[in-house]
Design an enzyme around this catalytic site. Structure first.
Site, mmCIF file in Angstrom:
data_model
loop_
_atom_site.group_PDB
_atom_site.id
_atom_site.type_symbol
_atom_site.label_atom_id
_atom_site.label_comp_id
_atom_site.label_asym_id
_atom_site.label_seq_id
_atom_site.Cartn_x
_atom_site.Cartn_y
_atom_site.Cartn_z
ATOM 1 N N ASP A 66 0.820 -1.211 0.000
ATOM 2 C CA ASP A 66 0.000 0.000 0.000
ATOM 3 C C ASP A 66 0.856 1.264 0.000
ATOM 4 O OD1 ASP A 66 -2.106 1.739 0.088
ATOM 5 O OD2 ASP A 66 -2.709 1.273 2.141
ATOM 6 N N ASP A 249 -1.737 5.105 -6.347
ATOM 7 C CA ASP A 249 -1.994 4.339 -5.134
ATOM 8 C C ASP A 249 -2.150 2.858 -5.436
ATOM 9 O OD1 ASP A 249 -2.717 3.543 -2.564
ATOM 10 O OD2 ASP A 249 -4.812 4.140 -2.817
#
Length: 379
Positions: A66, A249
């Protein structure tokens, strides 16, 4: 390094578009070693995980990769196993991820990212309470360290050094650079990706890397935020008319566009509409063969998503929790209009087509073409 194959329930995947939008809303609220390459697994088509060892001897956990968060934690699947290297810090930890969260206790421990690549006294969370982490053991957070602010208690103002911060300070790497290689999955759990800690792997991309500085527009600038100069669908339809800020992301599956941008995109595809039960765009069969490229201009280079990049293969619909015979797209709406400082999220489905570099030393993001950039779409 072992990589455990895991399966996520379809109920979790069915809620994915709303989860991505909720994550987007949450993100907007945040006012001498050498490189080591390790495998990453495309889990159930919607997220990438990598195997991370914690403790001595290490217990290996499958953690979501992440770049949109910076805390590292375990315990949502396999429980945290304490060893002689586990030191309780006296801190509680609580992190919210849009639809999911975890809370628990913070420890210092030994973390193994690759064989011989061992970080000592890395701060990690032991998740004692959590939601929406089915099929994974936690997260390895590789976003900017500022995202850890306010996650500890009682030391609410303390920042938690990330695994990248500590790898640099402990001499395991000489550059705080993360290279990310994703690819379209060919099976439900496909170990087809790679992470390079401390540099880039030139075998994983073609041509030159286009670098663009992290944006100074906030809240995108708190993350791995960049500016897109403009975007078009085909040669005639403007989707993003002027330079705007958003983020890159790995923790978001879809490509999300501000609602006004998305409407321009969807209107250009005959018969396309939002399926209210899933939150995804559906495309009539008669329009699939006419899908044109979605083109993003970033620092002077055009990065295009062809039909194969914009559409979910129909044979994956069941795994996503979708209707079997409908054609769905991976581009969707953000949940807010443009002009709020975070107008798009370039997620996993874009990065399955392009190599990505997250360079903290030079405060920039890089993108490059790969062998997967262009493909023929087969439903």
């Amino acid at each position: 390094m072992p990589l455990t194959k895991l399966a996520s329930p379809s109920s979790y995947l069915a809620g994915l578009p709303d989860a991505d939008r909720a994550r987007a809303a949450f993100l907007k609220n945040f006012a001498s070693g050498g490189p080591a390459t390790v495998p990453a697994s495309n889990l159930a088509y919607v997220q990438y995980t990598t195997s991370v060892g914690v403790g001595s001897p290490p217990t290996y956990y499958n953690l979501v990769v992440d770049t949109g968060s910076s805390n590292t934690f375990v315990g949502t699947g396999m429980k945290y196993v304490q060893t002689s290297t586990s030191i309780f810090t006296g801190e509680d930890v609580n992190v919210t991820y849009g639809t999911g969260y975890f809370s628990g206790l913070e420890y210092l421990d030994q973390v193994t990212l690759a064989p011989g690549f061992v970080i000592t006294n890395q701060s990690i969370g032991d998740a004692l309470s959590y939601a929406d982490f089915e099929g994974v053991d936690g997260i390895v957070g590789v976003g900017p360290v500022i995202l850890t602010e306010g996650t500890l208690s009682p030391s609410t103002n303390e920042l938690i050094p990330t695994v990248m911060n500590n790898a640099l300070s402990q001499g395991l790497i000489t550059e705080e650079v993360l290279g990310v290689s994703f690819a379209p999955a060919t099976s439900y759990n496909d170990t087809n990706g790679a992470l390079t800690y401390g540099g880039i792997d030139s075998s994983l991309y073609t041509g030159e890397i286009t670098y663009t500085p992290v944006t100074t527009t906030y809240p995108a600038g708190y993350y791995w935020g960049i500016n897109i100069t403009d975007a078009t669908y085909g040669s005639a339809v403007t989707v993003i008319p002027t330079s705007t800020a958003g983020i890159v992301d790995t923790g978001t599956t879809l490509v999300l566009l501000a609602d006004d941008f998305f409407k321009s995109y969807m209107r250009a595809i005959p018969g396309a509409k939002i399926d209210r039960s899933t939150g995804l765009m559906t495309v009539p069969a008669t329009s699939v063969s006419k899908i044109q490229t979605l083109n993003f201009t970033i620092d002077g280079t055009i990065f295009s998503m062809d039909a194969a990049a914009q559409l979910i293969p129909v044979d994956q619909n069941t795994a996503w929790g979708l209707s079997k015979n409908k054609q769905y797209g991976v581009v969707s709406y953000l949940g807010t209009n443009s002009g709020e400082g975070l107008d798009f999220i370039i997620g996993q489905k874009f990065m399955e087509k392009y190599y990505a570099v997250f360079d903290r030393d030079s405060n920039r993001v890089g993108l490059a073409y790969t062998e997967h950039t262009f493909a023929t779409y087969t439903p």
